[in-house]
Design a protein around this motif. Structure first.
Motif, short mmCIF file in Angstrom:
data_model
loop_
_atom_site.label_atom_id
_atom_site.label_comp_id
_atom_site.label_asym_id
_atom_site.label_seq_id
_atom_site.Cartn_x
_atom_site.Cartn_y
_atom_site.Cartn_z
N ALA A 77 0.83 -1.21 0.00
CA ALA A 77 0.00 0.00 0.00
C ALA A 77 0.86 1.26 0.00
O ALA A 77 0.58 2.22 -0.72
CB ALA A 77 -0.93 -0.02 1.20
N GLU A 78 1.91 1.27 0.81
CA GLU A 78 2.78 2.45 0.88
C GLU A 78 3.40 2.75 -0.48
O GLU A 78 3.53 3.92 -0.87
CB GLU A 78 3.88 2.23 1.92
N LYS A 79 3.75 1.71 -1.21
CA LYS A 79 4.37 1.92 -2.53
C LYS A 79 3.34 2.40 -3.55
O LYS A 79 3.58 3.36 -4.29
CB LYS A 79 5.01 0.62 -3.02
N LEU A 80 2.19 1.74 -3.59
CA LEU A 80 1.22 2.02 -4.64
C LEU A 80 0.51 3.36 -4.45
O LEU A 80 0.13 4.00 -5.43
CB LEU A 80 0.17 0.90 -4.72
N LEU A 81 0.32 3.78 -3.21
CA LEU A 81 -0.45 4.99 -2.96
C LEU A 81 0.40 6.26 -2.89
O LEU A 81 -0.12 7.36 -2.94
CB LEU A 81 -1.24 4.84 -1.65
N TYR A 82 1.70 6.11 -2.76
CA TYR A 82 2.60 7.28 -2.68
C TYR A 82 2.53 8.08 -3.98
O TYR A 82 2.48 7.50 -5.06
CB TYR A 82 4.03 6.80 -2.43
N PRO A 83 2.51 9.43 -3.93
CA PRO A 83 2.63 10.30 -2.75
C PRO A 83 1.28 10.75 -2.17
O PRO A 83 1.23 11.69 -1.41
CB PRO A 83 3.39 11.50 -3.32
N ARG A 84 0.22 10.06 -2.56
CA ARG A 84 -1.12 10.41 -2.07
C ARG A 84 -1.19 10.19 -0.56
O ARG A 84 -0.90 9.09 -0.07
CB ARG A 84 -2.15 9.52 -2.76
N PRO A 85 -1.56 11.21 0.23
CA PRO A 85 -1.69 11.01 1.68
C PRO A 85 -2.91 10.15 1.98
O PRO A 85 -3.97 10.29 1.35
CB PRO A 85 -1.85 12.43 2.23
N PHE A 86 -2.78 9.24 2.93
CA PHE A 86 -3.91 8.38 3.28
C PHE A 86 -3.81 7.95 4.74
O PHE A 86 -2.72 7.87 5.31
CB PHE A 86 -3.98 7.16 2.37
N SER A 87 -4.95 7.69 5.32
CA SER A 87 -5.02 7.13 6.67
C SER A 87 -5.31 5.63 6.56
O SER A 87 -5.94 5.18 5.59
CB SER A 87 -6.11 7.81 7.48
N ILE A 88 -4.85 4.87 7.54
CA ILE A 88 -4.97 3.42 7.52
C ILE A 88 -5.83 2.97 8.69
O ILE A 88 -5.54 3.31 9.85
CB ILE A 88 -3.59 2.76 7.64
N ILE A 89 -6.88 2.22 8.40
CA ILE A 89 -7.65 1.60 9.48
C ILE A 89 -6.86 0.39 9.94
O ILE A 89 -6.60 -0.53 9.16
CB ILE A 89 -9.05 1.16 9.00
N CYS A 90 -6.47 0.37 11.20
CA CYS A 90 -5.63 -0.72 11.70
C CYS A 90 -6.18 -1.28 13.01
O CYS A 90 -7.02 -0.65 13.66
CB CYS A 90 -4.19 -0.25 11.88
N ALA A 91 -5.69 -2.43 13.38
CA ALA A 91 -6.11 -3.06 14.63
C ALA A 91 -5.57 -2.27 15.82
O ALA A 91 -4.49 -1.70 15.79
CB ALA A 91 -5.61 -4.50 14.69
N HIS A 92 -6.35 -2.28 16.88
CA HIS A 92 -6.01 -1.61 18.12
C HIS A 92 -4.63 -2.03 18.63
O HIS A 92 -3.82 -1.21 19.06
CB HIS A 92 -7.10 -1.96 19.15
N LEU A 101 4.37 6.49 16.55
CA LEU A 101 4.78 6.24 15.17
C LEU A 101 3.57 5.93 14.29
O LEU A 101 3.44 6.47 13.18
CB LEU A 101 5.77 5.08 15.12
N MET A 102 2.70 5.07 14.79
CA MET A 102 1.54 4.68 13.99
C MET A 102 0.61 5.87 13.77
O MET A 102 0.01 6.00 12.70
CB MET A 102 0.80 3.54 14.69
N ARG A 103 0.51 6.76 14.76
CA ARG A 103 -0.30 7.97 14.57
C ARG A 103 0.32 8.87 13.50
O ARG A 103 -0.39 9.43 12.65
CB ARG A 103 -0.38 8.75 15.89
N TRP A 104 1.65 8.99 13.51
CA TRP A 104 2.34 9.82 12.52
C TRP A 104 2.15 9.26 11.12
O TRP A 104 2.13 10.00 10.13
CB TRP A 104 3.82 9.91 12.85
N LEU A 105 1.99 7.92 11.02
CA LEU A 105 1.77 7.29 9.73
C LEU A 105 0.31 7.43 9.26
O LEU A 105 -0.03 7.02 8.16
CB LEU A 105 2.13 5.80 9.79
N GLY A 106 -0.53 8.00 10.12
CA GLY A 106 -1.92 8.21 9.76
C GLY A 106 -2.85 7.08 10.16
O GLY A 106 -3.97 6.99 9.64
N CYS A 107 -2.41 6.20 11.07
CA CYS A 107 -3.23 5.05 11.46
C CYS A 107 -4.43 5.47 12.30
O CYS A 107 -4.33 6.34 13.17
CB CYS A 107 -2.40 4.05 12.24
N ILE A 108 -5.55 4.83 12.05
CA ILE A 108 -6.77 5.00 12.84
C ILE A 108 -7.06 3.66 13.50
O ILE A 108 -7.48 2.71 12.84
CB ILE A 108 -7.95 5.42 11.95
#
Length: 437
Positions: A77-92, A101-108
Motif C-alpha cells: 500500500a505504501e508503494k502504490l499509494l505514494y505520494p497520495r496522503p492516506f489514513s490506515i484503518i488498523c487493529a487496536h 509512530l503509527m499515529r504519525w503514519l496516519g493510522c486510525i
C-alpha cells in the motif's frame, strides 16, 4: 514481531485508564517518503510488480479496499499509494509500543469485530479533509487463502461517503507468508492489481445489495487455486509447518486436535494417516484416499462440521485459557487463568478467581478475532467491548480457527432465524440438512 507482556492482577488492570480517542492525524510528507523507501527495499526482494492505476488526484480522496494476506500488505500500500496522503484503518493492538509512530503514519485504530461508531466518524473526518482512507475490510488475515467474512455495513459506508472506491488485490502475498506458517517467508513473486470498484456516481445510484454483490465478487479470490493454476512452486522444506492450525480435523478418522504439520508433511496422531503438501500447494495422501486435495475444501469441511456441532441440543464448548487484557498501548497484561465457554447464546469468559465474568452474545458480531502465533505469544481468540479487550490463549489443543468458525456459523443461525433448530430436541441430522439447504 513481539510486544511487551506484563503480569498483573485483574484488579490492577481494571484501574488502568482507558485510551482516550484521538482525532486522525494527517501523515507528513517526510514520514510517507521514508515509509515508501523502506517498503521498496522489501518489495524488491519479493520481485514485486503491479498493474492498473488509481483515479486522478483531481477527483478527490478515495476509499481504498485491500485484501489481507500477510505483513507485506502495508508495504504494498505504501508503494502504490505514494505520494497520495492516506489514513490506515488498523487493529487496536498495532499501536502497542509504538502509538506515536503509527499515529504519525496516519493510522486510525479500531477493535476488530466490535461495533465502533467513532471509526465511522473518523473516516468521514479524514475523507472530508481531502485525504484517502485505506481499509482491510476482512479485518483479519486470511486463514485458508480465501477472503474472510466481510462486514455487512460496508455497502452503507460506501453509499454514505460518495467517493471513488478502489480495490487492490494482492497475489502471492499469502503464498509468500501464510499466517499458519509461523512467520517464515517463502521465495514467491508478489504482485498487485489496482482497479476502481465504484465511481462516485455509482456510490449514489447503486443499491446496498448491488454494492454488496460487487464487493463479494471482488473478494472471491483463492490463493491456493491461484498458486496451483499459475504453477508457483514453494520449494521450502517447512511449507507445511503449522498447517494443523487450519486443518485441525482429520477427514479420515474425524478426530480433532491430533493433526500436526511439520516440514512438508501433515499427519494425524489418532489414526496415523499422513499427507504431503506439494510444491504447488495441494494435499496428497501418502497412502490411500486423498479426501481433500484443495486446502479450502478441507476448511469448508471443517466449517460444516462446526455447524453440525452447533445444532446438537445443549451444545457447549468449554476451553481452559490463559487470559490477557489490552487496556492501553503499553503492552498486554496477563491476569491469570479462566474458561472460555461457547454455547448457543454466545461466549462467556470467566476466571481470575471469580472476578471476571464477561458475556458476548452470538449476535454481537458476525465473527470473532482469532490469530495464530499472535506477537509470538501463542494462538489466541479475543473478544470484548469498546472499553476492554480480552485475549484468550487456549491451554488445551482447541484450535482457534474452529472457534472462529463456530462464532461465524452461530451468527448465521441467529440471523437466518434458525435459532429454533438449536433447541429442536432429538430430531436427526437429516432434518437439519434439509433445513440448511
Amino acid at each position: 514481531m513481539k510486544i511487551k507482556v506484563f503480569e498483573k492482577s485483574y484488579d490492577e488492570v481494571l484501574k488502568i485508564p482507558e485510551v482516550k480517542h484521538k482525532k486522525p492525524r494527517k501523515p507528513g510528507f517526510l514520514i510517507r517518503t521514508l515509509a515508501k523507501i523502506l517498503s521498496d527495499i522489501e518489495l524488491r526482494s519479493a520481485d514485486f510488480s503491479f498493474s492498473g492505476k488509481l483515479p486522478d488526484k483531481s477527483e478527490g480522496p478515495c476509499l481504498i479496499l485491500m485484501n489481507h494476506s500477510s505483513f507485506i500488505d502495508l508495504k504494498i500500500a505504501e508503494k502504490l499509494l505514494y505520494p497520495r496522503p492516506f489514513s490506515i484503518i488498523c487493529a487496536h493492538d498495532a499501536l502497542v509500543g509504538k502509538a506515536w509512530l503509527m499515529r504519525w503514519l496516519g493510522c486510525i485504530p479500531t477493535k476488530k469485530f466490535i461495533a465502533d461508531l467513532s471509526l465511522v466518524r473518523d473516516i468521514k473526518t479524514v475523507i472530508g479533509g481531502g485525504q484517502s482512507v485505506l481499509m482491510y475490510p476482512e479485518a483479519g488475515y486470511s486463514f485458508d487463502g480465501r477472503s474472510t467474512t466481510l462486514p455487512s455495513y460496508l455497502s452503507g459506508l460506501i453509499r454514505m461517503l460518495k467517493v471513488n472506491v478502489v480495490y487492490i488485490e494482492t497475489r502471492g502475498a499469502f503464498t509468500m507468508d501464510p499466517l499458519y506458517n509461523e512467520l517464515r517467508q517463502r521465495k514467491v513473486p508478489v504482485s498487485a492489481e489496482i482497479k476502481t470498484l465504484f465511481t462516485k456516481e455509482e456510490c449514489s445510484s447503486l443499491s446496498d445489495a448491488e454494492i454488496g454483490e460487487r464487493i463479494k465478487t471482488a473478494f472471491a479470490f483463492d490463493n491456493f487455486a491461484w498458486q496451483r493454476d499459475s504453477g508457483i512452486r514453494v520449494t521450502e522444506d517447512f511449507r507445511a509447518t503449522g498447517l494443523e492450525r487450519i486443518l485441525y480435523r482429520c477427514p479420515a478418522c474425524g478426530k480433532e486436535g491430533h493433526m500436526k504439520g511439520e516440514g512438508i508433511k501433515l499427519s494425524c496422531a489418532a489414526c496415523g494417516k499422513t499427507y504431503t503438501l506439494t510444491e504447488l500447494g495441494e494435499i496428497s495422501a501418502d497412502d490411500g484416499k486423498t479426501e481433500f486435495s484443495h486446502i479450502p475444501d478441507w476448511f469448508d469441511f471443517e466449517r460444516k462440521c462446526a455447524r453440525e456441532e452447533l445444532l446438537v441440543p445443549n451444545y457447549s464448548l468449554n476451553i481452559p485459557v490463559n487470559i490477557g487484557i489490552m487496556k492501553d498501548y503499553k503492552g498486554i497484561y496477563m491476569v491469570g487463568e479462566g474458561t472460555l465457554t461457547h454455547t448457543a447464546e454466545g461466549f462467556l469468559l470467566t476466571g481470575c478467581e471469580g472476578k471476571l465474568n464477561f458475556h458476548q452474545k452470538a449476535i454481537a458480531s458476525y465473527s470473532v478475532n482469532a490469530d495464530f502465533f499472535w506477537y509470538e505469544i501463542g494462538d489466541t481468540v479475543s473478544l470484548g467491548d469498546m472499553s476492554i479487550l480480552y485475549y484468550c490463549f487456549p491451554k488445551d489443543n482447541t484450535p482457534v480457527a474452529k472457534i472462529r468458525l463456530l462464532a461465524e456459523e452461530l451468527y448465521k443461525l441467529h440471523q437466518n432465524r434458525e435459532f429454533h433448530l438449536l433447541h429442536c430436541g432429538g430430531c436427526d441430522h437429516s432434518h437439519h440438512e434439509e433445513n440448511n439447504t
